[in-house]
Design a protein around this motif. Structure first.
Motif, PDB file in Angstrom:
ATOM      1  N   VAL A  86     -25.266  12.462  21.923  1.00  0.00           N
ATOM      2  CA  VAL A  86     -24.181  13.011  21.017  1.00  0.00           C
ATOM      3  C   VAL A  86     -23.096  12.158  20.076  1.00  0.00           C
ATOM      4  O   VAL A  86     -23.466  10.785  20.877  1.00  0.00           O
ATOM      5  CB  VAL A  86     -22.842  13.489  22.038  1.00  0.00           C
ATOM      6  CG1 VAL A  86     -24.013  14.828  23.037  1.00  0.00           C
ATOM      7  CG2 VAL A  86     -22.182  12.849  22.936  1.00  0.00           C
ATOM      8  N   GLY A  87     -22.142  12.344  19.328  1.00  0.00           N
ATOM      9  CA  GLY A  87     -21.305  12.040  18.375  1.00  0.00           C
ATOM     10  C   GLY A  87     -21.266  12.587  17.476  1.00  0.00           C
ATOM     11  O   GLY A  87     -21.641  13.063  16.410  1.00  0.00           O
ATOM     12  N   PRO A  88     -20.664  11.659  16.133  1.00  0.00           N
ATOM     13  CA  PRO A  88     -19.288  12.448  15.324  1.00  0.00           C
ATOM     14  C   PRO A  88     -21.376  12.683  14.128  1.00  0.00           C
ATOM     15  O   PRO A  88     -21.912  11.378  14.315  1.00  0.00           O
ATOM     16  CB  PRO A  88     -19.086  11.366  14.827  1.00  0.00           C
ATOM     17  CG  PRO A  88     -18.821  10.252  15.399  1.00  0.00           C
ATOM     18  CD  PRO A  88     -19.427   9.871  16.639  1.00  0.00           C
ATOM     19  N   SER A  89     -20.408  13.177  13.275  1.00  0.00           N
ATOM     20  CA  SER A  89     -22.056  13.649  11.688  1.00  0.00           C
ATOM     21  C   SER A  89     -21.918  12.713  11.357  1.00  0.00           C
ATOM     22  O   SER A  89     -21.759  11.559  10.833  1.00  0.00           O
ATOM     23  CB  SER A  89     -21.535  15.253  11.763  1.00  0.00           C
ATOM     24  OG  SER A  89     -22.536  14.886  10.724  1.00  0.00           O
ATOM     25  N   GLY A  90     -23.236  12.211  11.129  1.00  0.00           N
ATOM     26  CA  GLY A  90     -23.744  10.871  11.040  1.00  0.00           C
ATOM     27  C   GLY A  90     -23.660   9.709  11.095  1.00  0.00           C
ATOM     28  O   GLY A  90     -24.578   8.711  10.783  1.00  0.00           O
ATOM     29  N   CYS A  91     -23.646   9.836  12.774  1.00  0.00           N
ATOM     30  CA  CYS A  91     -23.714   8.512  13.344  1.00  0.00           C
ATOM     31  C   CYS A  91     -25.541   7.857  13.730  1.00  0.00           C
ATOM     32  O   CYS A  91     -25.324   7.441  14.000  1.00  0.00           O
ATOM     33  CB  CYS A  91     -23.441   8.452  14.854  1.00  0.00           C
ATOM     34  SG  CYS A  91     -23.540   9.324  15.451  1.00  0.00           S
ATOM     35  N   GLY A  92     -26.702   8.951  12.985  1.00  0.00           N
ATOM     36  CA  GLY A  92     -27.832   8.121  14.208  1.00  0.00           C
ATOM     37  C   GLY A  92     -28.353   9.056  14.439  1.00  0.00           C
ATOM     38  O   GLY A  92     -29.365   8.601  15.107  1.00  0.00           O
ATOM     39  N   LYS A  93     -27.603  10.668  15.077  1.00  0.00           N
ATOM     40  CA  LYS A  93     -28.670  11.112  16.183  1.00  0.00           C
ATOM     41  C   LYS A  93     -30.344  11.507  15.604  1.00  0.00           C
ATOM     42  O   LYS A  93     -31.288  11.011  16.428  1.00  0.00           O
ATOM     43  CB  LYS A  93     -27.501  11.509  17.017  1.00  0.00           C
ATOM     44  CG  LYS A  93     -25.827  11.686  17.095  1.00  0.00           C
ATOM     45  CD  LYS A  93     -25.953  13.154  17.246  1.00  0.00           C
ATOM     46  CE  LYS A  93     -25.503  14.293  16.772  1.00  0.00           C
ATOM     47  NZ  LYS A  93     -24.566  13.183  16.011  1.00  0.00           N
ATOM     48  N   SER A  94     -30.249  12.237  14.772  1.00  0.00           N
ATOM     49  CA  SER A  94     -31.590  12.022  14.409  1.00  0.00           C
ATOM     50  C   SER A  94     -31.481  11.228  13.154  1.00  0.00           C
ATOM     51  O   SER A  94     -33.509  10.894  13.994  1.00  0.00           O
ATOM     52  CB  SER A  94     -31.153  13.300  13.023  1.00  0.00           C
ATOM     53  OG  SER A  94     -30.324  14.456  13.223  1.00  0.00           O
ATOM     54  N   THR A  95     -32.182  10.280  13.578  1.00  0.00           N
ATOM     55  CA  THR A  95     -32.333   9.008  12.997  1.00  0.00           C
ATOM     56  C   THR A  95     -32.773   8.251  13.886  1.00  0.00           C
ATOM     57  O   THR A  95     -34.552   8.253  13.799  1.00  0.00           O
ATOM     58  CB  THR A  95     -31.016   7.772  12.446  1.00  0.00           C
ATOM     59  OG1 THR A  95     -30.673   8.619  11.108  1.00  0.00           O
ATOM     60  CG2 THR A  95     -32.150   6.891  12.011  1.00  0.00           C
ATOM     61  N   ILE A  96     -32.165   8.770  15.538  1.00  0.00           N
ATOM     62  CA  ILE A  96     -33.231   8.053  16.530  1.00  0.00           C
ATOM     63  C   ILE A  96     -34.523   8.928  17.061  1.00  0.00           C
ATOM     64  O   ILE A  96     -35.696   8.066  16.740  1.00  0.00           O
ATOM     65  CB  ILE A  96     -32.194   7.880  17.958  1.00  0.00           C
ATOM     66  CG1 ILE A  96     -31.221   7.354  17.847  1.00  0.00           C
ATOM     67  CG2 ILE A  96     -33.165   7.788  19.077  1.00  0.00           C
ATOM     68  CD1 ILE A  96     -30.192   7.186  18.702  1.00  0.00           C
ATOM     69  N   LEU A  97     -34.713  10.509  16.585  1.00  0.00           N
ATOM     70  CA  LEU A  97     -35.615  10.861  16.865  1.00  0.00           C
ATOM     71  C   LEU A  97     -37.061  10.501  16.040  1.00  0.00           C
ATOM     72  O   LEU A  97     -37.872  10.645  15.975  1.00  0.00           O
ATOM     73  CB  LEU A  97     -35.456  12.402  16.873  1.00  0.00           C
ATOM     74  CG  LEU A  97     -34.465  12.984  17.690  1.00  0.00           C
ATOM     75  CD1 LEU A  97     -34.247  14.598  17.768  1.00  0.00           C
ATOM     76  CD2 LEU A  97     -34.734  12.500  19.234  1.00  0.00           C
ATOM     77  N   ARG A  98     -36.119  10.036  14.715  1.00  0.00           N
ATOM     78  CA  ARG A  98     -37.304  10.130  13.410  1.00  0.00           C
ATOM     79  C   ARG A  98     -37.856   9.114  13.650  1.00  0.00           C
ATOM     80  O   ARG A  98     -39.242   8.619  13.770  1.00  0.00           O
ATOM     81  CB  ARG A  98     -36.803  10.042  12.215  1.00  0.00           C
ATOM     82  CG  ARG A  98     -36.120  11.249  11.578  1.00  0.00           C
ATOM     83  CD  ARG A  98     -35.614  11.605  10.621  1.00  0.00           C
ATOM     84  NE  ARG A  98     -34.493  12.162  10.352  1.00  0.00           N
ATOM     85  CZ  ARG A  98     -33.186  12.563   9.738  1.00  0.00           C
ATOM     86  NH1 ARG A  98     -32.257  11.339   9.337  1.00  0.00           N
ATOM     87  NH2 ARG A  98     -32.825  13.546  10.091  1.00  0.00           N
ATOM     88  N   LEU A  99     -37.589   7.813  14.403  1.00  0.00           N
ATOM     89  CA  LEU A  99     -37.428   6.946  14.167  1.00  0.00           C
ATOM     90  C   LEU A  99     -38.811   6.517  14.999  1.00  0.00           C
ATOM     91  O   LEU A  99     -40.252   5.628  15.194  1.00  0.00           O
ATOM     92  CB  LEU A  99     -36.274   5.579  14.938  1.00  0.00           C
ATOM     93  CG  LEU A  99     -35.515   4.799  14.152  1.00  0.00           C
ATOM     94  CD1 LEU A  99     -34.845   4.052  14.331  1.00  0.00           C
ATOM     95  CD2 LEU A  99     -35.903   4.224  12.653  1.00  0.00           C
ATOM     96  N   LEU A 100     -38.520   7.162  16.622  1.00  0.00           N
ATOM     97  CA  LEU A 100     -39.356   7.942  17.419  1.00  0.00           C
ATOM     98  C   LEU A 100     -41.190   8.448  17.086  1.00  0.00           C
ATOM     99  O   LEU A 100     -42.044   7.452  18.239  1.00  0.00           O
ATOM    100  CB  LEU A 100     -38.739   8.585  18.744  1.00  0.00           C
ATOM    101  CG  LEU A 100     -38.420   8.160  19.848  1.00  0.00           C
ATOM    102  CD1 LEU A 100     -37.291   8.893  20.509  1.00  0.00           C
ATOM    103  CD2 LEU A 100     -39.109   6.663  20.622  1.00  0.00           C
TER     104      LEU A 100
END
Ligand code: ATP
Length: 310
Positions: A86-100
């Motif tokens: 969790v975390g503020p919008s735009g902090c990189g949550k979905s980016t973590i999934l894209r990197l995986l």
């Protein structure tokens, strides 16, 4: 005129076929977000899964190298656990999934799955090991049955229906004009955001991957359906001891996670269970109180029971 119309009709159908397969390719490419910069080593071995532990070690990444989104991020997602990010919008949550998924490679550091750097294993074995329910599920211009079976092309009709039942979408499908043969996608019937999400969950159930990611996966569902579906997903995760990662804005959907990771400015700001984080009186507890206030005075359709139930 007669002689000419036959080949033209024939060409028309070839054209339609061709257009259909191009659209399918387009959907598939969007699905897999093919990135030509991603290379796999020659004779790459298959990813070997033991428990499903995911480890980010000092990862720095930005879509533009001069604008890092994740900064020296180190985080462990333990094997077989349900983890929320969790975390503020735009902090990189979905980016973590894209990197995986290796849609992009990290600029610094490394990502390990069960001790293997994901850059050292074959892309095919990596992506086969991961199942994701994204924010918005792309549909193929094909039948609803085909769209569910995409999770596992070898699945029988009975298995497709069983997965749809478990994802709470079987009844809706039976009310579609042609049931499982109803055409969906751009040229077929429009289905709602909530139906798409349940379709994505049924695809995932059919695929049955060792690592499962849910990116705002139930945001389009009404509270009742969302609760029912989450309970079902939880029971599958527990039964199979799968590692799962939930990216979520609405904390009510993830408070029961084994570990909650709070991201801020590309780093881990806090980590713990819901109770630990609420006691800590930091960012999570702030977000939780803000959402509680919202829900308490909110629309009954979108509000949750006032206390999480164990
Ligand atoms: P939200 O909660 O709003 O979904 P998030 O935490 O999941 O946000 P990300 O989607 O990971 O955030 O995006 C992190 C940052 O990277 C955002 O500032 C976003 O604008 C930027 N970003 C995302 N995708 C790209 C891209 N393909 N190219 C450039 N910048 C991007």
């Amino acid at each position: 005129v007669f002689q000419l119309s036959v080949p033209l009709n024939f060409l028309g159908s070839v054209y339609r076929e061709l257009r259909q397969s191009l659209l399918d390719m387009e959907t598939l490419f969007n699905l897999q977000k093919v990135n030509v910069a991603i290379k796999e080593p020659k004779d790459a071995k298959s990813l070997c899964l033991t428990g499903g532990e995911i480890r980010f070690e000092n990862v720095t990444f930005g879509y533009r190298p001069d604008r890092p989104i994740l900064r020296n991020l180190s985080v462990v997602i333990p094997a077989g656990k349900k983890v929320a990010i969790v975390g503020p919008s735009g902090c990189g949550k979905s980016t973590i999934l894209r990197l995986l998924f290796r849609f992009y490679d990290v600029q610094e550091g490394r990502i390990l799955i069960d001790g293997q750097d994901i850059r050292d294993v074959s892309l095919d074995s990596l992506r086969k090991a991961i199942g994701v329910v994204p924010q918005d599920t792309p549909l193929f211009n094909n039948t609803i049955e085909h769209n569910i079976r995409y999770g596992n092309m070898e699945a029988s009709a009975a298995e497709v229906r069983a997965a749809a039942r478990r994802a709470h979408i079987h009844d809706s499908i039976q009310n579609f004009p042609d049931g499982y043969n109803t055409m969906v996608g751009e040229r077929g019937m429009m289905i709602s955001g909530g139906e798409k999400q349940r379709l994505a969950v049924s695809r995932l159930i059919l695929k049955d991957p060792p690592l499962l990611f849910f990116d705002e996966a139930t945001s389009a569902l009404d509270t009742h359906t969302e609760q029912a579906l989450l309970a079902h997903i939880n029971s599958i995760l527990k039964e199979k001891k799968r590692t799962s990662v939930f990216v979520a804005h609405r904390l009510r959907t993830i408070y029961d996670s084994d570990v909650i990771i709070v991201l801020q400015a590309g780093q881990v700001a806090e980590r713990g269970t819901h109770d630990q984080l609420v006691d800590r009186a930091g960012l999570y507890s702030e977000l939780w109180s803000a959402q509680e206030t919202l829900f308490d005075g909110g629309d009954p359709e979108t509000s949750y029971p006032s206390k999480p139930q164990e």
